[in-house]
Every structure is written in C-alpha cells, then in structure tokens.
Scaffold this motif. Structure first.
Motif, short mmCIF file in Angstrom:
data_model
loop_
_atom_site.label_atom_id
_atom_site.label_comp_id
_atom_site.label_asym_id
_atom_site.label_seq_id
_atom_site.Cartn_x
_atom_site.Cartn_y
_atom_site.Cartn_z
N GLU A 1 0.85 -1.19 0.00
CA GLU A 1 0.00 0.00 0.00
C GLU A 1 0.88 1.24 0.00
N GLY A 2 0.40 2.28 -0.65
CA GLY A 2 1.14 3.53 -0.70
C GLY A 2 1.30 4.02 -2.12
N SER A 3 1.93 5.16 -2.27
CA SER A 3 2.12 5.74 -3.59
C SER A 3 3.39 5.21 -4.24
N GLY A 4 3.48 5.37 -5.55
CA GLY A 4 4.67 4.96 -6.28
C GLY A 4 4.60 3.52 -6.75
N ASN A 5 5.67 3.08 -7.41
CA ASN A 5 5.72 1.70 -7.89
C ASN A 5 6.13 0.76 -6.76
N GLN A 6 6.25 -0.52 -7.06
CA GLN A 6 6.52 -1.51 -6.02
C GLN A 6 7.85 -1.25 -5.31
N ASP A 7 8.88 -0.91 -6.08
CA ASP A 7 10.18 -0.64 -5.47
C ASP A 7 10.11 0.56 -4.54
N GLU A 8 9.39 1.59 -4.95
CA GLU A 8 9.26 2.79 -4.13
C GLU A 8 8.46 2.50 -2.86
N ARG A 9 7.43 1.67 -2.98
CA ARG A 9 6.65 1.31 -1.80
C ARG A 9 7.48 0.48 -0.83
#
Length: 347
Positions: free
Chosen positions: A178-186
């Motif tokens: 959960e959260g903003s951005g792509n998977q790496d950013e999360r």
C-alpha cells in the motif's frame, strides 16, 4: 533584527532554568534549539539524533515574541511548546526563552559543547544564518532532517482538508503493498517507516530498547462498532521492555492526533492516579524499594502504561472531515517519543 530581552546574556539568578552559575563545558552535553511549534516527529527526529551524539540533551525553545519577529506567529504558546519538548523521552532539560540566533554564552552557560541542527537552513529576520556564531566557533554539528513532515505541512492539511496522508492498513503498508509509487518505491518507503519506528522505540539514551510496539489486525466492523465482538490478531513490530513484577498494567487509547499539551496532561493525570494507588499499596516504602533493587537490580514505577492508537479510518469515521491530521505512522512515532520512561518511574 532588534535586540529582544532573551538576546541579552542573563545575570546569575536571571537564567530561565537552573543552574544559575556557569557549569563546565562537556562534549557529552548537546544543545538543540528551535520553535517546536506543533511539535511533531520531525522535531523529535532531530532531538533523537542529537541525543545519540552525547549523554545529555538540552533543548532551547524560542519565545513567542522572538518567533513572531523572525518567522511569524506561532500556533502554540510558549508554555504549550515547552510542555511538548519536556515530554520528549530524549530531552534532559528544556530551556525556554532561548535566543532565536544561537549565542555561545547561552550554550556555554549550560555546559553544552556542541549545537546540533538539521541540514536545512534557518535564518533570522535579516536573512542571516541563525547558527553563524556557533559555526564560526567550530561547535556546530549537522543531522539529517526528517523528510515529509513539517509544521507548514500539518497546517496545510488542516486548511486544505486533504486526505492524501491517510493510511488504510499498517500491515499492508509495511509489506510494501500500500502507498504511492511503484513496487520498489513502496518497499523503500516501508523500510524507512519500519526503521523509523525502531528508532523511536528506544529508551532515553536513544540507543537501547524502549517500549515494545504491537499492531492489531481485525475486521473494520470490530473497530467501528462496539456491539461487534472483537476478533483479530496481535503481531509484535518491535520488541521492547515489558512490564515488571508488581506493576499494574493500565490501558489507555485514543487518536493522539497532533499530540498536544492536552494529551500530555491526560497522561500525567493517569500517572498521578497510579502514584496514589502505589502509595496505598506501600509501593514507595523503603523496604519495598530495597526488595526491588535486590531482586531485579533496579527500582521502577508502580504502573506500566499501554497506549492504544486508533487507525485513520476509525478516527475519520467518528470525526469526519479530514481527521486525523496525522496518519497512523506519524501518530505512532509521536506517541513513542512522548513515552518518557523516567516520567513513569517517577510515579
């Protein structure tokens, strides 16, 4: 910038807090100062990093008048801001009326060798660096500023009634789902949040384990409706100090949004109540103190306080608008830094 009263070096007997006489300067005593308006975990992050540089942390708090002259009006009064700073577990002593431009005589009077501040720039009303004097003396140290949080940001959330800061699930966010951005950013954000929780769940040294942190996962219906039987599971996020023999476990809960002097006073009253109870059961008798020291190697207070913090969706369900102003992660770390263990031990 005009000269304000706190810019004048006080005489003995006129310093805002003791000691009134100069004390020897120690490299292990650190000075931090600021406005600390709407005291939040960004402020606490700077204090934690500063505390880890020494054994004692003295925190100067600017007056309402000095802040108005150099920055603009405050939201909280000096008394409220001092209460918030004093509640921080890593603070040794709070010094109100500290000058807006950090002067060496103030820092040296309280025996502090180094002044610590974040890596952002702070200027006075003339645009001059507030730390120019301590920098010139080689007594300035820089720590990393906590990203994503500021008093300005919190005020903006209130004025604009935004909800972009809400968190739906602590567990999903920490898993990077959960959260903003792509998977790496999360995933990167989740790692940062978990690291932050561990950092704040430390004792007064900022280095050793402090309070444990748990999360409860269950159906929304159980969170929102008292008539629904609660069913869910607890999971330890951070291991910490558990209750000690003889302590009474007291549970309190709430939103603890924008952790304020009202929250601090509430917890103080809880501890005061437990002090009265402790006296009634002879907790403070010399024989009982000696017994705890002999058996456990330390003395401790009569109560172990457990604080439950409501999810964002629970608070918003009951209060509406864009409450809470701080999301669950911000409120977790805010509560952790205010969980001052020596306050518990004192009662």
């Amino acid at each position: 910038m005009s000269t304000s009263p706190e810019d004048i070096v006080p005489l003995a007997g006129e310093w805002p807090v003791d000691p009134q006489e100069d004390v020897p300067i120690s490299e292990h005593r650190i000075w931090v100062d600021g406005c600390f308006d709407f005291s939040h975990h960004g402020h606490a992050g700077a204090m934690l990093q500063a505390r880890r540089l020494g054994n004692e942390l003295y925190v100067g708090v600017h007056s309402d008048e000095a802040i108005l002259e150099n920055k603009g009006p405050t939201v909280m009064t000096l008394k409220e801001r001092v209460a918030a700073v004093e509640a921080c577990r890593w603070v040794t002593r709070c010094v109100p009326f500290a000058p807006y431009v950090t002067f060496l005589p103030w820092v040296s009077h309280y025996g502090c060798k180094f002044v610590v501040h974040g890596d952002d720039i702070t200027s006075d009303s003339n645009g001059n660096d507030c730390y120019r004097f301590v920098k010139a003396a080689g007594r300035f140290r820089v720590v990393k500023r906590t990203p994503g949080i500021s008093t300005t940001d919190l005020v903006g959330r209130m004025l604009l009634c935004t909800k972009g800061h809400f968190v739906k699930s602590v567990k999903s966010t920490l898993a990077g789902d959960e959260g903003s951005g792509n998977q790496d950013e999360r995933k990167q954000s989740a790692t940062f949040l978990m690291h932050q929780i561990r950092d704040y769940a430390t004792d007064e040294s900022g280095l050793r384990p402090g309070p444990p942190v748990w999360i409860w996962t269950g159906p929304s219906s159980a969170k929102l409706d008292n008539s629904v039987e609660e069913s869910g599971s607890f999971e330890a996020l951070v291991e910490g100090k558990s209750s000690k023999p003889g302590q009474r476990i007291v549970y309190v809960d709430g939103g603890f949004d924008l952790f304020s002097s009202g929250h601090i006073e509430f917890l103080r009253q809880v501890l005061s109540h437990e002090e009265v109870d402790g006296r009634q059961r002879s907790w403070y008798d010399p024989d009982q103190r000696k017994k705890r020291l002999d058996e456990f190697g330390e003395d401790y207070g009569p109560a172990y306080i457990v604080a439950g913090i409501h999810d964002d969706d629970v608070i918003n369900y009951w209060k509406g608008l864009n409450y809470p102003i701080m999301n669950i992660f911000e409120r977790i770390v805010e509560d952790l830094e205010k969980a001052k263990e020596n306050e518990l031990d004192r009662y």
